[in-house]
Design a protein around this motif. Structure first.
Motif, PDB file in Angstrom:
ATOM      1  N   THR A 129      -5.693   9.264  -0.702  1.00 22.31           N
ATOM      2  CA  THR A 129      -5.029   7.971  -0.904  1.00 22.31           C
ATOM      3  C   THR A 129      -3.518   8.147  -0.957  1.00 22.31           C
ATOM      4  O   THR A 129      -2.769   7.381  -0.331  1.00 22.31           O
ATOM      5  N   ARG A 133      -6.551   0.460  -2.659  1.00 20.40           N
ATOM      6  CA  ARG A 133      -7.956   0.818  -2.794  1.00 20.40           C
ATOM      7  C   ARG A 133      -8.197   2.194  -2.185  1.00 20.40           C
ATOM      8  O   ARG A 133      -7.762   2.478  -1.081  1.00 20.40           O
ATOM      9  N   ARG A 134      -8.927   3.032  -2.914  1.00 19.40           N
ATOM     10  CA  ARG A 134      -9.256   4.361  -2.392  1.00 19.40           C
ATOM     11  C   ARG A 134     -10.212   4.236  -1.212  1.00 19.40           C
ATOM     12  O   ARG A 134     -11.180   3.474  -1.277  1.00 19.40           O
ATOM     13  N   THR A 143       2.345   1.746  -5.698  1.00 18.87           N
ATOM     14  CA  THR A 143       1.289   0.750  -5.789  1.00 18.87           C
ATOM     15  C   THR A 143      -0.053   1.448  -6.013  1.00 18.87           C
ATOM     16  O   THR A 143      -0.129   2.679  -6.049  1.00 18.87           O
ATOM     17  N   SER A 144      -1.101   0.668  -6.141  1.00 22.51           N
ATOM     18  CA  SER A 144      -2.442   1.213  -6.379  1.00 22.51           C
ATOM     19  C   SER A 144      -3.411   0.683  -5.329  1.00 22.51           C
ATOM     20  O   SER A 144      -4.250  -0.169  -5.613  1.00 22.51           O
ATOM     21  N   ASP A 185       0.805  -1.211   0.000  1.00 24.05           N
ATOM     22  CA  ASP A 185       0.000   0.000   0.000  1.00 24.05           C
ATOM     23  C   ASP A 185       0.844   1.270   0.000  1.00 24.05           C
ATOM     24  O   ASP A 185       0.340   2.351   0.301  1.00 24.05           O
ATOM     25  N   ASN A 238       0.985   6.354  -7.949  1.00 27.83           N
ATOM     26  CA  ASN A 238      -0.190   5.492  -7.875  1.00 27.83           C
ATOM     27  C   ASN A 238      -0.609   5.208  -9.310  1.00 27.83           C
ATOM     28  O   ASN A 238      -1.340   5.984  -9.919  1.00 27.83           O
ATOM     29  N   PRO A 239      -0.130   4.108  -9.890  1.00 24.80           N
ATOM     30  CA  PRO A 239      -0.357   3.859 -11.326  1.00 24.80           C
ATOM     31  C   PRO A 239      -1.825   3.876 -11.728  1.00 24.80           C
ATOM     32  O   PRO A 239      -2.181   4.418 -12.776  1.00 24.80           O
ATOM     33  N   GLN A 240      -2.697   3.295 -10.918  1.00 18.18           N
ATOM     34  CA  GLN A 240      -4.110   3.264 -11.282  1.00 18.18           C
ATOM     35  C   GLN A 240      -4.699   4.674 -11.314  1.00 18.18           C
ATOM     36  O   GLN A 240      -5.493   5.011 -12.195  1.00 18.18           O
ATOM     37  N   ALA A 241      -4.289   5.520 -10.369  1.00 14.94           N
ATOM     38  CA  ALA A 241      -4.774   6.899 -10.354  1.00 14.94           C
ATOM     39  C   ALA A 241      -4.285   7.654 -11.588  1.00 14.94           C
ATOM     40  O   ALA A 241      -5.024   8.463 -12.164  1.00 14.94           O
ATOM     41  N   GLU A 275      -3.614   6.326 -14.532  1.00 18.19           N
ATOM     42  CA  GLU A 275      -4.407   5.844 -15.665  1.00 18.19           C
ATOM     43  C   GLU A 275      -5.804   6.456 -15.634  1.00 18.19           C
ATOM     44  O   GLU A 275      -6.363   6.831 -16.674  1.00 18.19           O
ATOM     45  N   GLY A 276      -6.385   6.568 -14.458  1.00 14.22           N
ATOM     46  CA  GLY A 276      -7.702   7.162 -14.336  1.00 14.22           C
ATOM     47  C   GLY A 276      -7.717   8.614 -14.750  1.00 14.22           C
ATOM     48  O   GLY A 276      -8.647   9.076 -15.417  1.00 14.22           O
TER      49      GLY A 276
END
Length: 664
Positions: free
Chosen positions: A501, A20-21, A17-18, A13, A656-659, A661-662
């Motif tokens: 996050t 969970r929000r 890393t990505s 976390d 935060n890679p997912q953030a 990409e979002g």
């Protein structure tokens, strides 16, 4: 919990890393509390009377009949503003409530507080305002030329930013190819899903607590304090759930109004705009009209650029001074051009006020200079991507402001990667529903052609032009229920971008603990600046990092007294010798004590632009992005179908890679 297990959790976390929000599931289920969900058992409702005219003189405001309506607690006008009636981000030019003139349709004129929203609306209808309509000034070019009335003292030009780089006139004679173009971008709205809303609660001692959806708590507080005639410590703000922002919440909307009504009535006051009022209640993206001339060699190398940019700032200044500077600084695009003459203006008109919206001036000029690069490529007989690559900035290139670009500058790489990406299936009209016009069956594909367009742009990160940009973080490490816990407190506004996050990720990484509590953002801690200018990860994230490191240093120093001298590290809920010869858990080391540090993080200084030449090291850093659009166009009917948008962006290190990409 063993140290190794905690290590794995902290790593999973932490930064890179990505996780969970914390607000993700609540938002997905529709259970997240936004500012429009605020409730107080004793609250009443606030509403605003707005001008129906874009420009008019107020001869009289009669509130007598509104006050007679049962359930009405207060009807306020400009005479009831306790402090200064003017506010603004850069210039205090906007009235809390109009005095003798209104300058745009929707300008606030009076306020009502009542026991029910419908009662408040009925009371608004009973207020009589005697207007004398005046001719509105709506054309920005006319405002630049001095036509029409002066809407504010000093004239209608809010700011003119000239940039003089090299010798454009001499270069014009050397250019083999010259292309010109006129471009226009209309006003745009941020269209965030959550309209303006908030709850003001009087504290019974002359102060007020405001729960509000905003992008910048402290600048809101400081403007509120002046208009309420209160010391800043008597005005306390807490960020409530923000339903999107994108620049539209950087200015005040209903903040002062709600607090005025709460202090006047002694009751909590809730204000919630509907969608129509929201369009009146916040700033928009500046409309722009731009005239460009590009000159190049036959091989496509830029020789000069001459640009005239006029932004319509609307009735009040907001952040127009900064927006027009960005438009000027980035008017050439991410290209090397030895000679540039740029004149960028922003003016007052009787149109709705304009201010921050994502891109902040760089978006409007990007449309113009990229259109010009396509025209130039055609005139030179070059592939549009090749032309851009030949002129792409690299590290060390100089902007038209004379500032050398520092750090990675991968403009050519972005374009080349984008061009190498596979194009979508070239079938056009295989299914009628995929044609421009869709199921309307307006065409059978006979006039449809596929087009592919490329564009690259860049903008600044962080506040510029000498602004002392900083963010504050307070971090506390303690033992809670036998486990180490980090508490992070900043005033950084979470507007959906994932700042909460990220703060948790940074604290886990720096302190090696899994349990992190991010305290709701409020004004009880120092300013974190605005959630704008793509700055919060850098600035508030940096403040959290440095505050964590200060805490870590104190903890390690305390552990040294127990473990003796040597190289120590804080990880997995304990302080360890790096050679593995000893360790002590944080629970044993801290006991009932807490370690707390506050850090104020400033970025390196920037400088204002020279008022005559536009030269100066005005910016901190830059972000770069390249897009490719594939479209099907019916050339006869003018219908367009977007087939694909491809993008390549320079994101640096993805915390935060997912953030990331979002966001893209």
């Amino acid at each position: 919990m063993t140290g190794s297990a905690t290590d794995r959790l902290a790593t999973s976390d932490g930064v890179g890393t990505s996780p969970r929000r914390p607000d993700g599931a609540l938002k997905a289920r529709g259970e997240f509390a936004y500012s429009s969900d605020l409730w107080h058992e004793d609250m009443i409702w606030g509403a605003t009377l707005r001008s129906p005219h874009p420009h008019a003189r107020i001869r009289r405001v009669d509130i007598t009949e509104a006050l007679k309506l049962p359930g009405v607690y207060a009807v306020l006008t400009h005479a009831d503003v306790p402090g200064t009636n003017l506010y603004g981000l850069e210039h205090a030019d906007q009235p809390v409530l109009a005095v003798d003139v209104v300058r745009y349709q929707g300008e606030p004129v009076a306020l009502v507080a009542a026991d029910h929203p419908e009662t408040a609306r009925r009371a608004l209808a009973r207020i009589t305002v005697d207007y004398t309509e005046l001719p509105p000034l709506t054309d920005a070019h006319a405002a630049v030329a001095g036509a029409g009335p002066d809407l504010h003292p000093g004239g209608n030009v809010v700011r003119h930013v000239p940039i003089r780089h090299g010798d454009v006139e001499a270069a014009r004679a050397r250019a083999d190819v010259v292309v010109t173009g006129d471009y226009e971008v209309g006003m745009q709205d941020q269209a965030f899903l959550g309209p303006e809303s908030g709850l003001a609660v009087p504290d019974g001692e002359g102060g007020v607590d405001l729960y509000i959806a905003t992008q910048w708590l402290h600048v809101d507080r400081d403007q509120l304090a002046l208009s309420l005639d209160l010391p800043p410590e008597k005005v306390r703000l807490t960020t409530s759930g923000v339903g999107g922002a994108f620049g539209g919440r950087e200015d005040l909307s209903m903040q002062i109004h709600a607090c005025m009504l709460a202090l006047h009535t002694g009751r909590p006051v809730r204000v919630v705009y509907n969608r129509e009022e929201s369009f009146f209640g916040h700033v928009h993206r500046h409309p722009a009209r731009m005239q460009y001339t590009h000159g190049a060699t036959r091989e496509g190398k830029l020789v000069f650029i001459h640009a005239r940019i006029v932004l319509d700032g609307g009735a009040y200044a907001s952040s127009s001074g900064a927006v027009v500077a960005n438009a000027a600084c980035f008017a050439v695009g991410p290209y090397v051009c030895p000679n540039a003459r740029i004149d960028s203006y922003v003016v007052y008109t009787d149109n709705p006020p304009c201010g921050a919206m994502r891109g902040f001036g760089a978006v409007q000029t990007c449309f113009a200079y990229e259109s010009q690069m396509d025209r130039l490529a055609e005139a030179c007989g070059l592939d549009p991507v090749e032309l851009r690559v030949r002129n792409a900035m690299v590290e060390g290139s100089r902007l038209p402001t004379g500032q050398a670009v520092e750090g990675p500058t991968p403009v050519a790489e972005l374009l080349e990667r984008l061009q190498a990406m596979a194009l979508p299936d070239e079938r056009v009209g295989a299914d009628v529903i995929e044609l421009p016009g869709g199921a309307g069956n307006t065409t059978h594909g006979e006039g449809v052609r596929r087009g592919v367009g490329y564009a690259v742009g860049f903008k600044n990160i962080g506040f510029s032009e000498g602004f002392d940009d900083y963010s504050t973080a307070r971090v506390r490490l303690s033992i809670v229920a036998g486990e180490p816990q980090a508490e992070v407190h900043t005033a950084g506004a979470e507007v959906g971008q994932g700042l909460v996050t990220l703060q948790g990720q940074i604290a886990r990484t720096e302190l090696g603990v899994q349990r992190v509590v991010v305290v709701p953002a409020d004004t009880a801690v120092g300013s974190a600046g605005s959630s704008s200018a793509s700055r919060q990860t850098w600035m508030t994230g940096g403040a959290v990092m440095y505050a964590c490191r200060a805490v870590r240093d104190r903890v390690v120093a305390r552990a040294t007294l127990r473990l003796g001298p040597g190289e120590l590290a804080l990880a997995g809920g304990e302080v360890r010798r790096t050679d593995g010869s000893g360790a002590i858990g944080l629970a044993e080391l801290l006991g009932d004590e807490a370690v707390e540090e506050t850090f104020e993080h400033h970025h390196r200084p920037t400088s204002p632009l020279d008022a005559v030449t536009g030269q100066g090291d005005a910016h901190l850093a830059y972000a770069y992005s390249a897009h490719r659009a594939v479209v099907d166009v019916d050339r006869e009917l003018g219908l367009v179908r977007l087939v694909e948008i491809a993008t390549v962006q320079d994101v640096g290190r993805a915390l935060n890679p997912q953030a990331v990409e979002g966001q893209i």
